[in-house]
Design an enzyme around this catalytic site. Structure first.
Site, PDB file in Angstrom:
ATOM      1  N   ASP A   1       0.824  -1.187  -0.043  1.00  0.00           N
ATOM      2  CA  ASP A   1       0.092  -0.057   0.014  1.00  0.00           C
ATOM      3  C   ASP A   1       0.736   1.369   0.072  1.00  0.00           C
ATOM      4  O   ASP A   1       1.997   1.112   0.518  1.00  0.00           O
ATOM      5  CB  ASP A   1      -0.804  -0.029   1.191  1.00  0.00           C
ATOM      6  CG  ASP A   1      -2.000  -1.056   1.370  1.00  0.00           C
ATOM      7  OD1 ASP A   1      -2.489  -1.531   0.082  1.00  0.00           O
ATOM      8  OD2 ASP A   1      -2.561  -1.360   2.343  1.00  0.00           O
TER       9      ASP A   1
ATOM     10  N   ASP B   1      -7.097  -1.370  -4.500  1.00  0.00           N
ATOM     11  CA  ASP B   1      -8.252  -1.307  -3.609  1.00  0.00           C
ATOM     12  C   ASP B   1      -8.922  -0.141  -4.209  1.00  0.00           C
ATOM     13  O   ASP B   1     -10.363  -0.276  -4.010  1.00  0.00           O
ATOM     14  CB  ASP B   1      -7.455  -0.548  -2.236  1.00  0.00           C
ATOM     15  CG  ASP B   1      -6.539  -1.659  -1.422  1.00  0.00           C
ATOM     16  OD1 ASP B   1      -6.849  -2.876  -1.616  1.00  0.00           O
ATOM     17  OD2 ASP B   1      -5.736  -1.385  -0.895  1.00  0.00           O
TER      18      ASP B   1
END
EC number: 3.4.23.36
Length: 170
Positions: A123, A141
């Protein structure tokens, strides 16, 4: 059900490929250029920060001891398979739902590769306000969230038949 895959929602599978490639290229760039937790401030509310997510959304089950990696792998494969079957059964013209399903599949596969390759998801998109940070996320995401939003939106919008009559979708 459409008579061929070309008339079905599978025609939208190019979106899966596009999301997957963009997600994996961005993650490979982060891995090659950032140390863990290294951060670059880009805007007064946005950092580019490399973090690892061992769980799911919002780091759900991130400290569960490792078994969650396989649970999320099974979930990603299962949902991707189910949505692919549904795409085959839908007409190509159902663009909103086809786009939504392919966004979710592309995102799920992008994060699946991370889990299988690294044991965690990379991330790096870090939005914040003052000292409150939203959990970091990535392109996969984002695609999953936009796809889920389109699925919800589609459930409230009816499609019109060529004769002008509205039909509720099931």
């Amino acid at each position: 059900m459409p008579s061929s895959w070309k008339e079905s929602g599978l025609r939208w599978y190019w979106v899966v490929v596009l999301v997957f490639i963009a997600d994996q290229l961005s993650k490979q760039w982060v891995l090659a250029n950032f140390d863990l937790r290294e951060s670059i401030n880009l805007l007064p509310f946005f950092n580019f920060t490399y973090v690892r997510n061992y769980g799911a959304a919002f780091s759900f089950l991130s400290d569960a001891g490792g078994w969650q990696r396989w649970l999320f792998t099974i979930v990603a494969v299962g949902f991707s398979t189910l949505l692919t079957v549904w795409l085959r059964k839908q007409p190509n013209a159902m663009w909103r739902l086809n786009l939504a399903y392919t966004l979710v599949i592309g995102g799920a596969l992008g994060n699946l590769v991370d889990r299988l390759q690294h044991g965690f998801v990379v991330d790096f998109l870090d939005f914040y306000w003052k000292t409150s940070h939203f959990p970091a996320f990535n392109i996969a995401d984002s695609a999953i969230c936009v796809g889920a939003g389109l699925i919800i939106l589609d459930s409230f919008i009816s499609e019109s038949k060529p004769d002008g009559k509205d039909v509720a979708k099931g």
